[in-house]
Design an enzyme around this catalytic site. Structure first.
Site, PDB file in Angstrom:
ATOM      1  N   GLY A  11       0.824  -1.202   0.000  1.00 36.81           N
ATOM      2  CA  GLY A  11       0.000   0.000   0.000  1.00 36.81           C
ATOM      3  C   GLY A  11       0.856   1.250   0.000  1.00 36.81           C
TER       4      GLY A  11
ATOM      5  N   CYS B   6       5.357  -6.074   1.720  1.00 32.88           N
ATOM      6  CA  CYS B   6       5.707  -4.656   1.641  1.00 32.88           C
ATOM      7  C   CYS B   6       5.068  -3.860   2.781  1.00 32.88           C
ATOM      8  CB  CYS B   6       5.344  -4.111   0.269  1.00 32.88           C
ATOM      9  SG  CYS B   6       6.155  -2.527  -0.109  1.00 32.88           S
ATOM     10  N   TYR B   7       4.074  -3.008   2.499  1.00 33.35           N
ATOM     11  CA  TYR B   7       3.405  -2.292   3.587  1.00 33.35           C
ATOM     12  C   TYR B   7       2.845  -3.284   4.599  1.00 33.35           C
ATOM     13  CZ  TYR B   7       0.348   0.850   6.161  1.00 33.35           C
ATOM     14  OH  TYR B   7      -0.256   1.569   7.169  1.00 33.35           O
TER      15      TYR B   7
ATOM     16  N   HIS C 156       7.678  -7.506  -3.705  1.00 35.89           N
ATOM     17  CA  HIS C 156       6.358  -7.928  -4.175  1.00 35.89           C
ATOM     18  C   HIS C 156       6.472  -9.259  -4.930  1.00 35.89           C
ATOM     19  CE1 HIS C 156       3.876  -4.338  -3.287  1.00 35.89           C
ATOM     20  NE2 HIS C 156       5.043  -3.721  -3.325  1.00 35.89           N
TER      21      HIS C 156
ATOM     22  N   LYS D 290      -7.469 -11.045 -17.605  1.00 36.40           N
ATOM     23  CA  LYS D 290      -7.708 -11.406 -19.000  1.00 36.40           C
ATOM     24  C   LYS D 290      -7.394 -12.874 -19.272  1.00 36.40           C
ATOM     25  CE  LYS D 290      -8.505  -9.053 -22.148  1.00 36.40           C
ATOM     26  NZ  LYS D 290      -9.753  -8.725 -22.887  1.00 36.40           N
TER      27      LYS D 290
ATOM     28  N   GLU E 264       4.035 -10.993  -5.967  1.00 30.27           N
ATOM     29  CA  GLU E 264       2.870 -11.181  -6.834  1.00 30.27           C
ATOM     30  C   GLU E 264       3.085 -10.701  -8.258  1.00 30.27           C
ATOM     31  OE1 GLU E 264       1.919  -7.269  -4.584  1.00 30.27           O
ATOM     32  OE2 GLU E 264       3.203  -9.027  -4.397  1.00 30.27           O
TER      33      GLU E 264
ATOM     34  N   SER F 163     -19.283  -5.772 -26.915  1.00 27.63           N
ATOM     35  CA  SER F 163     -18.405  -4.749 -27.477  1.00 27.63           C
ATOM     36  C   SER F 163     -17.661  -5.241 -28.707  1.00 27.63           C
ATOM     37  CB  SER F 163     -17.382  -4.313 -26.427  1.00 27.63           C
ATOM     38  OG  SER F 163     -16.484  -5.383 -26.149  1.00 27.63           O
ATOM     39  N   GLY F 164     -17.623  -6.560 -28.900  1.00 33.92           N
ATOM     40  CA  GLY F 164     -16.828  -7.139 -29.967  1.00 33.92           C
ATOM     41  C   GLY F 164     -15.570  -7.802 -29.457  1.00 33.92           C
ATOM     42  N   GLY F 165     -15.286  -7.642 -28.139  1.00 34.69           N
ATOM     43  CA  GLY F 165     -14.093  -8.231 -27.559  1.00 34.69           C
ATOM     44  C   GLY F 165     -14.361  -9.553 -26.860  1.00 34.69           C
ATOM     45  N   VAL F 166     -13.294 -10.140 -26.329  1.00 35.51           N
ATOM     46  CA  VAL F 166     -13.382 -11.438 -25.675  1.00 35.51           C
ATOM     47  C   VAL F 166     -14.190 -11.354 -24.383  1.00 35.51           C
ATOM     48  CG1 VAL F 166     -12.036 -13.288 -24.594  1.00 35.51           C
ATOM     49  CG2 VAL F 166     -11.190 -12.173 -26.669  1.00 35.51           C
ATOM     50  N   ASP F 167     -13.993 -10.286 -23.611  1.00 35.71           N
ATOM     51  CA  ASP F 167     -14.574 -10.207 -22.271  1.00 35.71           C
ATOM     52  C   ASP F 167     -16.101 -10.258 -22.302  1.00 35.71           C
ATOM     53  OD1 ASP F 167     -11.910  -9.784 -21.689  1.00 35.71           O
ATOM     54  OD2 ASP F 167     -12.151  -7.605 -21.620  1.00 35.71           O
ATOM     55  N   SER F 168     -16.712  -9.376 -23.084  1.00 30.80           N
ATOM     56  CA  SER F 168     -18.177  -9.355 -23.129  1.00 30.80           C
ATOM     57  C   SER F 168     -18.731 -10.625 -23.766  1.00 30.80           C
ATOM     58  CB  SER F 168     -18.671  -8.119 -23.882  1.00 30.80           C
ATOM     59  OG  SER F 168     -18.185  -8.092 -25.210  1.00 30.80           O
TER      60      SER F 168
END
Length: 521
Positions: free
Chosen positions: A55, A82-83, A172, A377, A174, A226-231
């Site tokens: 953080g 970290c924090y 970090h 993604k 991650e 939208s035309g993308g993979v996600d939607s």
């Protein structure tokens, strides 16, 4: 759900969700909760282990965030990053100070002793690369802690109390810039906390379908494509959950790449047989963007016009007398959320806004369904494969909802969009011919708002400049430029200049995207 659960306490880091990503990669289910609500979440969830995120705050400052005391009292294993390391040490009797040399970026740690966190990964006496991001440092460890790794500016780069199963890192683990970080986190989960790795994308699919059904009930849902993979993945998942209660609306805003509109329509009407409404709104969108220069204004305008289109379609659908459309579904991902809003409501800052983040206007009496909101993604792609989407579609490069509008700096016109669309098509064609498409996470062309003098044959030109961008990434939160060889760039540039009228120069962008920074676009 019947999985071992990890609670991630978020202290405001822009990359907190990457911790969740690593935990899920290890097959362990986890939830993120802000530090201010972590006490209640800990009591409700009864997690088998806890991870403290990084953080931006400073532990020595009055009022800086702290972890709930109930977590320490419970005796569960803790990994503090970290924090998180700093507040854990301060709360357990150690000391944290400001004013020492900071470390930001790549660093090396030297392993001074073996511990369970390093098992099978790091060896005593050797040095390993990590990613640091700290200004303060721990200067005295709490009782019971020992140091296991050091760096040039972090004398307690790794410190642990193995009896209580408290492990802390100043770096970090991650982020991908710590090459062995995912294995360190997996060691904490499996070898320290003893958790089972039974959470999979198949499990997510089943559980999310149940959640969608419970949330939606018998109501009707409109999904914005939208035309993308996600939607697309969101639509297929929701359709599997509620069937014909779902209607997909594909708003063709005139800002898509070459041939994308046809591909989306064919996929949903042919491959999946999902009800689809195709709205041609190119004139409306392009007209509204004509005088806009600021990319944030473009995003907000596009978001508003999307909402207008969805609202109009919802009214039309409801006119059949079978009831109103009560829900709007979107393919929002976590990178959209983390870069748009402060997850904690506290110290983390807004990097940029996304057109589909921030809720719906009050006038719109619809509720949101965002089943992918906690995924990255590559996890969405894994879910797409799980749902049976074609491999070529699942593997497509990300393409944002604002489309070519934010790759066309300055006011948007049809002429500029045509130039950009053709240059982008040539660029992607060359990438595919070179066998590079699947090695690159995202590639696109940008029509720069400058013109240059050039000579083509025996004539002088005064035309536009196109920039090419290509990055490698895993999660969309960090990225490095793709190192093309010069012959590829030369061939691509030659094709664009020769085939795209209005372009006489091509440049390649080599900007990287470290953790938590804005995209090039």
């Amino acid at each position: 759900m019947h999985h071992d659960l990890v609670l991630i306490v978020d202290f405001g880091s822009q990359v907190t969700q990457l911790i969740a990503r690593r935990v899920r990669e290890a097959g362990v289910y986890c939830e993120i909760h802000p530090y201010g609500k972590a006490d209640a979440a800990f009591e409700r969830l009864n997690p088998k282990a806890v991870i403290f995120s990084g953080g931006p705050a400073s532990v020595p400052e009055a009022g800086s965030p702290r972890a709930p005391e109930s977590i320490f009292a419970a005796g569960v294993p803790i990994l503090a990053i970290c924090y998180g390391q700093q507040t854990l040490c301060a709360q357990l009797g150690g000391r944290v100070e400001s004013g020492h040399a900071a470390e930001f970026g790549r660093a090396d740690v030297e392993i001074v002793d073996a511990c369970a966190l390093f098992d099978g990964v790091w060896e005593k006496g050797r040095r390993y690369p990590v990613w640091m991001s700290h200004g303060d440092r721990v200067t005295r460890l709490p009782e019971g802690f020992r140091v296991y790794a050091v760096s040039e500016n972090a004398p307690y780069a790794v410190a642990a109390d193995e009896r209580r199963r408290y492990y802390t890192t100043m770096f970090h683990p991650e982020v991908v810039h710590t090459p062995d970080g995912a294995r360190l986190i997996a060691n904490f989960l499996h070898k320290v906390a003893g958790l089972a790795g039974d959470w999979t994308m198949a499990a997510f699919r089943e559980e999310e379908i149940r959640r969608i059904r419970a949330r939606v009930g018998a109501a009707r849902v409109l999904c914005g494509l939208s035309g993308g993979v996600d939607s697309a993945v969101a639509a297929v998942l929701i359709h599997e959950a509620i069937g014909d209660q779902l209607t997909c609306v594909f708003v063709d805003h005139g800002l898509l790449r070459e041939g994308e509109a046809e591909e989306v329509v064919n996929l949903f009407r042919g491959h999946f047989n999902i009800p689809l409404v195709h709205v041609d709104a190119a004139d409306t969108f392009v007209g509204a963007l004509a005088g806009l220069d600021d990319p944030e204004a473009k995003r907000k305008t596009i978001g508003r016009l999307f909402i207008d289109a969805f609202e109009a379609e919802a009214r039309r659908i409801a006119s059949d007398g079978k009831g109103p459309v009560e829900f709007l579904a979107q393919g929002t991902l976590y990178p959209d959320v983390i870069e748009s809003v402060s997850f904690t409501g506290g110290p983390s800052v807004t990097i940029k806004s996304h057109h589909n983040v921030g809720g719906l206007p009050e006038r719109m009496r619809m509720k949101l369904v965002e089943p992918l909101r906690e995924l990255f993604k590559d996890e969405v792609r894994a879910l797409g494969r799980e749902l049976g989407l074609p491999a070529a579609f699942v593997g497509r490069h990300p393409f944002p909802g604002p489309g070519l509008a934010i790759r066309c700096p300055g006011g948007v016109t049809r002429e500029k969009l045509d130039i950009l669309r053709k240059a982008d098509a040539v660029y992607l064609d060359e990438i595919r011919k070179a066998g590079l498409y699947d090695k690159i996470w995202q590639a696109f062309a940008v029509l720069l708002p400058v013109r240059t003098v050039g000579v083509m044959g025996d004539g002088r030109t005064y035309d536009s400049v196109v920039a090419l961008r290509a990055v490698t990434s895993v999660d969309g939160m960090t990225a490095d430029f793709y190192p093309y060889d010069m012959s590829f760039l030369a061939n691509t540039a030659t094709r664009i200049v020769n085939e795209v009228k209005g372009v006489n120069r091509v440049v390649y962008d080599v900007t990287s995207k470290p953790p938590g920074t804005i995209e090039w676009e």
